[in-house]
Design a protein around this motif. Structure first.
Motif, mmCIF file in Angstrom:
data_model
loop_
_atom_site.group_PDB
_atom_site.id
_atom_site.type_symbol
_atom_site.label_atom_id
_atom_site.label_comp_id
_atom_site.label_asym_id
_atom_site.label_seq_id
_atom_site.Cartn_x
_atom_site.Cartn_y
_atom_site.Cartn_z
ATOM 1 N N ARG A 130 0.815 -1.060 -0.061
ATOM 2 C CA ARG A 130 -0.115 -0.419 -0.078
ATOM 3 C C ARG A 130 0.760 1.242 -0.040
ATOM 4 N NH1 ARG A 130 -2.898 -0.337 5.016
ATOM 5 N NH2 ARG A 130 -0.700 -0.982 5.870
ATOM 6 N N ILE A 131 0.786 2.002 -1.015
ATOM 7 C CA ILE A 131 1.421 2.960 -1.325
ATOM 8 C C ILE A 131 0.285 4.759 -1.925
ATOM 9 C CG2 ILE A 131 2.377 2.846 -2.977
ATOM 10 C CD1 ILE A 131 4.603 4.340 -2.372
ATOM 11 N N PHE A 132 0.405 5.572 -0.514
ATOM 12 C CA PHE A 132 -0.249 6.868 -0.277
ATOM 13 C C PHE A 132 0.856 8.111 -1.437
ATOM 14 C CE2 PHE A 132 -1.976 10.569 1.720
ATOM 15 C CZ PHE A 132 -3.253 10.646 0.640
ATOM 16 N N VAL A 133 0.902 8.383 -2.387
ATOM 17 C CA VAL A 133 1.632 9.322 -2.819
ATOM 18 C C VAL A 133 0.852 10.625 -2.926
ATOM 19 C CG1 VAL A 133 2.668 10.233 -5.084
ATOM 20 C CG2 VAL A 133 1.959 7.433 -4.556
ATOM 21 N N ILE A 134 1.889 11.995 -2.367
ATOM 22 C CA ILE A 134 1.217 13.270 -2.443
ATOM 23 C C ILE A 134 1.676 13.756 -2.851
ATOM 24 C CG2 ILE A 134 0.674 15.066 -0.584
ATOM 25 C CD1 ILE A 134 1.253 13.329 1.704
ATOM 26 N N GLU A 135 1.634 13.848 -4.526
ATOM 27 C CA GLU A 135 2.379 14.578 -5.543
ATOM 28 C C GLU A 135 1.993 15.950 -5.212
ATOM 29 O OE1 GLU A 135 4.431 15.737 -7.315
ATOM 30 O OE2 GLU A 135 5.372 13.610 -8.102
ATOM 31 N N GLU A 136 2.331 17.424 -4.585
ATOM 32 C CA GLU A 136 1.538 18.229 -5.069
ATOM 33 C C GLU A 136 2.280 19.154 -6.178
ATOM 34 O OE1 GLU A 136 1.310 19.897 -0.372
ATOM 35 O OE2 GLU A 136 2.438 19.026 -0.056
ATOM 36 N N GLU A 137 3.330 18.197 -7.163
ATOM 37 C CA GLU A 137 3.825 19.501 -8.465
ATOM 38 C C GLU A 137 3.683 18.639 -9.277
ATOM 39 O OE1 GLU A 137 4.767 22.578 -7.780
ATOM 40 O OE2 GLU A 137 5.449 22.462 -6.012
ATOM 41 N N PHE A 138 2.642 18.226 -9.857
ATOM 42 C CA PHE A 138 2.305 16.965 -10.454
ATOM 43 C C PHE A 138 2.449 17.824 -12.054
ATOM 44 C CE2 PHE A 138 -1.792 15.025 -12.723
ATOM 45 C CZ PHE A 138 -1.200 13.646 -12.996
ATOM 46 N N ALA A 139 2.726 19.622 -12.317
ATOM 47 C CA ALA A 139 3.521 19.681 -13.460
ATOM 48 C C ALA A 139 4.138 18.806 -13.657
ATOM 49 C CB ALA A 139 2.943 20.944 -12.980
ATOM 50 N N ALA A 140 5.574 18.328 -12.145
ATOM 51 C CA ALA A 140 6.703 17.559 -12.996
ATOM 52 C C ALA A 140 6.556 16.537 -13.612
ATOM 53 C CB ALA A 140 7.140 18.173 -11.919
ATOM 54 N N SER A 141 6.109 15.692 -12.556
ATOM 55 C CA SER A 141 5.074 14.705 -13.265
ATOM 56 C C SER A 141 4.761 14.814 -14.459
ATOM 57 C CB SER A 141 3.929 14.200 -12.320
ATOM 58 O OG SER A 141 5.161 14.053 -10.882
ATOM 59 N N LEU A 142 3.554 15.463 -14.777
ATOM 60 C CA LEU A 142 3.213 15.763 -16.261
ATOM 61 C C LEU A 142 4.623 15.270 -17.456
ATOM 62 C CD1 LEU A 142 0.311 17.842 -15.519
ATOM 63 C CD2 LEU A 142 0.556 14.723 -15.924
ATOM 64 N N ALA A 143 5.410 16.487 -16.523
ATOM 65 C CA ALA A 143 6.329 16.958 -17.661
ATOM 66 C C ALA A 143 7.225 15.222 -17.648
ATOM 67 C CB ALA A 143 7.645 17.686 -16.944
ATOM 68 N N ASN A 144 7.178 14.636 -17.034
ATOM 69 C CA ASN A 144 8.269 13.632 -16.854
ATOM 70 C C ASN A 144 7.882 12.635 -18.065
ATOM 71 O OD1 ASN A 144 10.797 14.410 -15.121
ATOM 72 N ND2 ASN A 144 9.219 13.979 -13.694
ATOM 73 N N ALA A 145 6.072 12.778 -17.794
ATOM 74 C CA ALA A 145 5.948 11.355 -18.016
ATOM 75 C C ALA A 145 5.941 11.196 -19.932
ATOM 76 C CB ALA A 145 4.567 11.309 -18.059
ATOM 77 N N GLN A 146 5.831 12.579 -20.482
ATOM 78 C CA GLN A 146 5.992 13.381 -22.165
ATOM 79 C C GLN A 146 7.605 12.900 -22.364
ATOM 80 O OE1 GLN A 146 4.731 17.038 -22.369
ATOM 81 N NE2 GLN A 146 2.669 16.480 -21.734
ATOM 82 N N LYS A 147 8.385 12.651 -21.744
ATOM 83 C CA LYS A 147 9.846 12.068 -22.403
ATOM 84 C C LYS A 147 10.176 10.882 -22.088
ATOM 85 C CE LYS A 147 12.295 14.980 -17.875
ATOM 86 N NZ LYS A 147 13.194 14.105 -17.476
ATOM 87 N N LYS A 148 10.944 10.540 -23.968
ATOM 88 C CA LYS A 148 10.748 9.449 -24.660
ATOM 89 C C LYS A 148 11.049 8.253 -23.755
ATOM 90 C CE LYS A 148 12.124 12.047 -28.989
ATOM 91 N NZ LYS A 148 12.876 11.956 -30.641
ATOM 92 N N GLN A 149 10.443 7.167 -23.925
ATOM 93 C CA GLN A 149 10.842 6.443 -23.569
ATOM 94 C C GLN A 149 11.105 6.783 -21.499
ATOM 95 O OE1 GLN A 149 14.789 5.632 -24.429
ATOM 96 N NE2 GLN A 149 14.538 4.524 -25.806
ATOM 97 N N ASN A 150 10.076 7.237 -21.302
ATOM 98 C CA ASN A 150 9.550 7.193 -20.570
ATOM 99 C C ASN A 150 8.853 6.279 -19.651
ATOM 100 O OD1 ASN A 150 7.844 8.509 -17.808
ATOM 101 N ND2 ASN A 150 9.905 9.542 -17.762
ATOM 102 N N THR A 151 7.954 5.463 -18.518
ATOM 103 C CA THR A 151 7.254 4.789 -18.644
ATOM 104 C C THR A 151 6.040 5.150 -17.323
ATOM 105 O OG1 THR A 151 8.725 3.171 -16.633
ATOM 106 C CG2 THR A 151 8.352 2.270 -19.369
ATOM 107 N N LEU A 152 6.138 6.176 -16.925
ATOM 108 C CA LEU A 152 5.462 6.608 -15.811
ATOM 109 C C LEU A 152 4.160 6.571 -16.879
ATOM 110 C CD1 LEU A 152 5.034 7.418 -13.183
ATOM 111 C CD2 LEU A 152 5.506 10.066 -14.225
#
Length: 379
Positions: A169-191
């Protein structure tokens, strides 16, 4: 090369990029949603009221945060089958603020205090950021075995080099979701694909050359925060239409009153809420298969055609997982009610919360839906 634009085309393009006297895009924004009392029944409603009456926190944002944290604490015990597919109490929520003053973070404070329970085994809590899918899997990984070659008389064997994580069980508090979305758009990123798989089944085993890791029956809950401006610049059309966006429940957070000196929930009241939560969690964690009552089946049948209709455009792509989201929400509301069966009132509570989410999507993504051509040009 000269590009010729017809007069009518020029008028259309000009109107798409027109600005008002305040320098803002001319967009016909719908009304901001309001949370129905049906979404906050009983003791849960009392807590939400106490958490917001003397603060600027948005009730829907507090509720969304509570639902994700509660469902993550429950784990993979309670579940409901739809056909042959099990649904567990797993939720992803994106809380979107109209500005930096939308009090997205304020919605977390009272929920964090509520879950400070003694004699309770808590789930993992991480502030993020979500950078890669493999990184998230590592936090809930299965045991890792390595093949040890043998000699001529011994074929070899697997040897455990990492015991893995027992409590997934893991609860993720992502207060900078913009950074996660930017990471997800990188080539070969599997997020993006891994988040989708973990929402669906909780299991994932990426095929990689080295550092092979996997997770089975992980229970991931996510609460992410972002402003509308960041969201429009970071969430691309691919993630809107590939199923990433519709695995999140999008909640508009806005400051609906000004409180110059916010006050916390009185200690006696908070202790009472903690006792209620502690008992409710213990009962919920003891449950396994949950089913619909006959009356709930009848109600679900009545609303199914409406919620399962394919909706066009950007709004439709983000809301087209309504059936699955409502099943999970109904399950969670039943567990909050300490029941082993989903009743009509649990579906009604889920519908009330989902209505707020749908109206949030219409407000949040009004710019993209109304100016889809201009957004494609800008992209």
């Amino acid at each position: 090369m000269t590009i010729h634009i017809r007069h009518d085309e020029e008028k259309i393009i000009s109107s798409l990029f027109s600005h008002n006297s305040h320098g803002e895009d001319e967009i016909n924004l719908p009304s901001k949603p309001s949370l129905s009392p049906d979404a906050i029944p009983g003791e849960l409603g009392d807590f939400i009221h106490s958490a917001t009456c003397n603060s600027e926190a948005n009730p829907a944002a507090v509720l969304a945060t509570f639902l994700v944290r509660f469902s993550t604490e429950i784990g993979n015990g309670p579940h409901i089958y739809v056909g042959d597919e099990p649904h567990f109490a797993r939720l992803y929520v994106a809380i979107v603020g109209t500005s930096s003053k939308a009090r997205k973070g304020t919605s977390m404070a009272s929920v964090r205090s509520l879950f400070e329970l003694k004699d309770c085994t808590h789930c993992q809590i991480t502030p993020g950021p979500l950078s890669t899918g493999e990184g998230l899997i590592y936090s809930v990984r299965d045991p890792i075995n390595k093949w040890i070659p043998g000699d001529l008389a011994d074929e070899g064997r697997f040897e455990m080099i990492d015991p893995g994580i027992e409590d997934k069980r893991i609860f993720v508090i992502e207060e900078e979701f913009a950074a996660s979305l930017a990471n997800a758009q990188k080539k070969q990123n599997t997020l993006s694909p891994i988040l989708r798989l973990l929402w669906d089944s909780g299991s994932c085993s990426p095929i990689t050359k080295t550092n092979k890791i996997s997770t089975t029956n992980a229970h991931v809950g996510i609460v992410s925060h972002i402003t509308t401006t960041e969201l429009h610049s970071r969430l691309g059309n691919t993630d809107i239409h590939n199923g990433f966006a519709n695995r999140f429940i999008w909640i508009l957070s806005y400051r609906n009153k000004k409180v110059s000196f916010p006050r916390s929930i009185p200690e006696d009241d908070m202790n009472r809420y903690k006792q209620w939560l502690f008992e409710t969690l213990k009962i919920a964690q003891s449950k396994q298969k949950i089913e619909f009552s006959e009356d709930a089946i009848q109600l679900w049948d009545e609303i199914y055609e409406q919620i399962s209709d394919e909706k066009p455009g950007i709004i439709g792509s983000i809301c087209n997982r309504a059936e699955a989201q409502l099943i999970r929400l109904s399950l969670i509301y039943a567990l909050i009610d300490r029941k082993s069966i989903i009743e009509p009132n649990h579906i009604k509570s889920a519908l009330a919360f989902w209505k707020y989410a749908e109206e949030s999507v219409k407000y949040i993504f009004a710019y993209k839906s109304q100016n889809s051509l201009s957004n494609r040009i800008m992209d």
